[in-house]
Design a protein around this motif. Structure first.
Motif, PDB file in Angstrom:
ATOM      1  N   PHE A 189       1.922   4.448   1.005  1.00  0.00           N
ATOM      2  CA  PHE A 189       1.973   5.459   2.066  1.00  0.00           C
ATOM      3  C   PHE A 189       3.064   6.486   1.799  1.00  0.00           C
ATOM      4  O   PHE A 189       2.878   7.683   2.022  1.00  0.00           O
ATOM      5  CB  PHE A 189       2.174   4.786   3.435  1.00  0.00           C
ATOM      6  N   LEU A 190       4.205   6.032   1.281  1.00  0.00           N
ATOM      7  CA  LEU A 190       5.332   6.946   1.049  1.00  0.00           C
ATOM      8  C   LEU A 190       5.060   7.935  -0.092  1.00  0.00           C
ATOM      9  O   LEU A 190       5.599   9.044  -0.100  1.00  0.00           O
ATOM     10  CB  LEU A 190       6.586   6.109   0.732  1.00  0.00           C
ATOM     11  N   THR A 191       4.215   7.526  -1.018  1.00  0.00           N
ATOM     12  CA  THR A 191       4.039   8.299  -2.255  1.00  0.00           C
ATOM     13  C   THR A 191       2.937   9.343  -2.095  1.00  0.00           C
ATOM     14  O   THR A 191       1.793   9.011  -1.761  1.00  0.00           O
ATOM     15  CB  THR A 191       3.696   7.325  -3.405  1.00  0.00           C
ATOM     16  N   GLY A 192       3.286  10.597  -2.366  1.00  0.00           N
ATOM     17  CA  GLY A 192       2.357  11.704  -2.142  1.00  0.00           C
ATOM     18  C   GLY A 192       1.024  11.538  -2.855  1.00  0.00           C
ATOM     19  O   GLY A 192      -0.037  11.778  -2.276  1.00  0.00           O
ATOM     20  N   TYR A 193       1.051  11.075  -4.096  1.00  0.00           N
ATOM     21  CA  TYR A 193      -0.214  11.050  -4.843  1.00  0.00           C
ATOM     22  C   TYR A 193      -1.148   9.930  -4.402  1.00  0.00           C
ATOM     23  O   TYR A 193      -2.342   9.966  -4.700  1.00  0.00           O
ATOM     24  CB  TYR A 193       0.029  11.040  -6.358  1.00  0.00           C
ATOM     25  N   SER A 194      -0.631   8.918  -3.701  1.00  0.00           N
ATOM     26  CA  SER A 194      -1.525   7.842  -3.241  1.00  0.00           C
ATOM     27  C   SER A 194      -1.838   7.951  -1.751  1.00  0.00           C
ATOM     28  O   SER A 194      -2.615   7.146  -1.220  1.00  0.00           O
ATOM     29  CB  SER A 194      -0.938   6.462  -3.572  1.00  0.00           C
ATOM     30  N   ASN A 195      -1.253   8.921  -1.079  1.00  0.00           N
ATOM     31  CA  ASN A 195      -1.480   9.104   0.357  1.00  0.00           C
ATOM     32  C   ASN A 195      -1.943  10.533   0.613  1.00  0.00           C
ATOM     33  O   ASN A 195      -1.128  11.446   0.697  1.00  0.00           O
ATOM     34  CB  ASN A 195      -0.196   8.795   1.130  1.00  0.00           C
ATOM     35  N   GLY A 203       1.199  13.479   5.185  1.00  0.00           N
ATOM     36  CA  GLY A 203       1.887  14.763   5.361  1.00  0.00           C
ATOM     37  C   GLY A 203       3.159  14.824   4.541  1.00  0.00           C
ATOM     38  O   GLY A 203       3.161  14.408   3.370  1.00  0.00           O
ATOM     39  N   ASP A 204       4.245  15.293   5.158  1.00  0.00           N
ATOM     40  CA  ASP A 204       5.485  15.443   4.380  1.00  0.00           C
ATOM     41  C   ASP A 204       6.160  14.071   4.193  1.00  0.00           C
ATOM     42  O   ASP A 204       5.668  13.042   4.674  1.00  0.00           O
ATOM     43  CB  ASP A 204       6.419  16.470   5.029  1.00  0.00           C
ATOM     44  N   THR A 205       7.282  14.092   3.503  1.00  0.00           N
ATOM     45  CA  THR A 205       7.934  12.824   3.151  1.00  0.00           C
ATOM     46  C   THR A 205       8.238  11.994   4.394  1.00  0.00           C
ATOM     47  O   THR A 205       7.985  10.783   4.434  1.00  0.00           O
ATOM     48  CB  THR A 205       9.239  13.114   2.374  1.00  0.00           C
ATOM     49  N   ARG A 206       8.773  12.644   5.410  1.00  0.00           N
ATOM     50  CA  ARG A 206       9.127  11.926   6.637  1.00  0.00           C
ATOM     51  C   ARG A 206       7.888  11.306   7.284  1.00  0.00           C
ATOM     52  O   ARG A 206       7.923  10.173   7.774  1.00  0.00           O
ATOM     53  CB  ARG A 206       9.836  12.900   7.589  1.00  0.00           C
ATOM     54  N   GLN A 207       6.785  12.042   7.260  1.00  0.00           N
ATOM     55  CA  GLN A 207       5.554  11.495   7.850  1.00  0.00           C
ATOM     56  C   GLN A 207       5.005  10.341   7.010  1.00  0.00           C
ATOM     57  O   GLN A 207       4.486   9.365   7.553  1.00  0.00           O
ATOM     58  CB  GLN A 207       4.504  12.601   7.989  1.00  0.00           C
TER      59      GLN A 207
END
Ligand SMILES: Cc1cc2nc3c(=O)[nH]c(=O)nc-3n(C[C@H](O)[C@H](O)[C@H](O)COP(=O)(O)O)c2cc1C
Length: 364
Positions: A189-195, A203-207
């Protein structure tokens, strides 16, 4: 060697550690097929406490009977019987004056052995990078997971909370570590390419961190004043050299949000804990965590296998050092440091061909 900071006590609210040395979480696939911690595991964990470690963090324990399990013979804590099986492990740890931390883990897309379900779930239906780990009975690519529904997410959160309650009330653990690192569900969930989600979990890192924060909230509500910490990393078991895309701004967002949420500790892991976290800037992840979560107890892990290195990482702002591979061959590492004795070199044979506990280890 006895004047070393590493051998001095550390206190966080509701948890006293007799020194700064923790055993890092290490999956050893040595439970029964039904996920019950075994007598062999109790002997294995007990040695670290006898050898002087302040904290013993368990291997990743699966949290529910849906999608959390990652490996065959991984231990779970999904019902009273599995929790009861852990009680012998924590009793052995306590008998020698150490504290026991339960690492709670949901494998998500990286599950390579789940006896409860036919398929995996993840934030998005994307082929995971990398290949399954052979030493955990895997081979070839990971399957493409299904994207989690709102209900799946609610179930996963509840799974963590209920597992935590069992870990404290039945199994006798002293603290909880939520596994949000190394490529597993919360890190997916935290990682942009897998979420790629466009709902409140993406969304953004915080989300993208919000599922970790929700899990933390639910776990804390379930266990009251018991310490609940979070493990965080950049690298993943299926993407070893991954760096947070936002660099130091991501570190600020992540560590700042964890501190604001009131986590009892942050556990950071890197290949080599003391190295710069990002190209072009000298700060290690330990230093960034200290900067953005200044009052939060900090555990550092990764390649810290001797006393000089441990002192260096404490000097960067860590409060405790988690030791992995060096502890496997030196279950009495703290006692050896106290006595000024040499440490044994790591022997990869311990983890092959399968990463299960070897009879030879139990003689160390
Ligand atoms: C056999 C093995 C199993 C591991 N299992 C886990 C695990 O269950 N949970 C986790 O957070 N990290 C796990 N790790 C990572 C370790 O906690 C640690 O981050 C890594 O070994 C690097 O630290 P070291 O250089 O002190 O060994 C595992 C590592 C090894 C070698």
């Amino acid at each position: 060697m006895t004047d070393s900071k590493i051998l001095t006590p550390f206190d966080m609210p509701a948890l006293h550690a007799r020194n700064r040395l923790a055993v890092a979480p290490m999956t050893r696939v040595s439970a029964s097929e039904s996920g019950h911690a075994s007598a062999q595991m109790a002997r294995y964990y007990e040695r670290f406490a006898r050898g002087g470690f302040g904290l013993v963090i368990s291997e990743g324990i699966y949290t529910d009977q849906a999608y959390a399990q990652g490996y065959p013979c991984q231990p779970g804590i999904t019902d009273a019987a599995q929790a009861q099986a852990w009680a012998a492990v924590t009793a052995g740890i306590h008998a020698h004056g150490a504290k026991a931390v339960a690492q709670l883990m949901h494998a998500g897309a990286l599950s390579q052995g789940n006896r409860f379900r036919e398929y995996n779930v993840a934030p998005s239906a994307l082929l995971p990078k990398g290949e399954q780990m052979a030493f955990y009975y895997g081979s070839g690519q990971y399957p493409v997971p299904r994207a989690m529904s709102d209900e799946d997410i609610a179930d996963a959160i509840a799974g963590f909370a209920q597992a935590a309650r069992r870990a404290i009330e039945v199994a006798g653990f002293d603290a909880i570590e939520i596994h949000a690192a190394n490529g597993y569900l919360l890190d997916q969930f935290l990682t942009g390419y897998s979420n790629l989600r466009d709902d409140r979990w993406g969304g953004d890192t915080r989300q993208r961190l919000s599922l970790t924060l929700e899990v933390f909230k639910a776990v804390r509500e379930a266990v009251g004043s018991v310490p609940v910490g979070v493990r965080i990393s950049q690298g993943k078991v299926n993407d070893f050299t991954h760096k947070w895309a936002g660099g130091e701004a991501d570190a600020e967002a992540i560590f700042g949000a964890l501190a604001d949420a009131g986590v009892a500790f942050i556990h950071v892991t890197e290949h080599e804990a003391w190295q710069p976290a990002f190209a072009g800037s000298p700060a290690s992840l330990v230093q960034l965590a200290r900067r953005h979560a200044p009052a939060t107890p900090l555990i550092a892990n990764g390649g810290v296998h001797d006393q000089a290195r441990a002192e260096q990482v404490l000097g960067q702002g860590a409060d405790l050092i988690a030791v992995g591979k060096a502890a496997l061959v030196n279950p009495d590492l703290p006692a050896r440091l106290a006595a000024g004795e040499a440490l044994a070199a790591f022997d990869a044979g311990v983890l092959g061909p399968i990463a299960n506990i070897k009879a030879s280890e139990l003689m160390l």
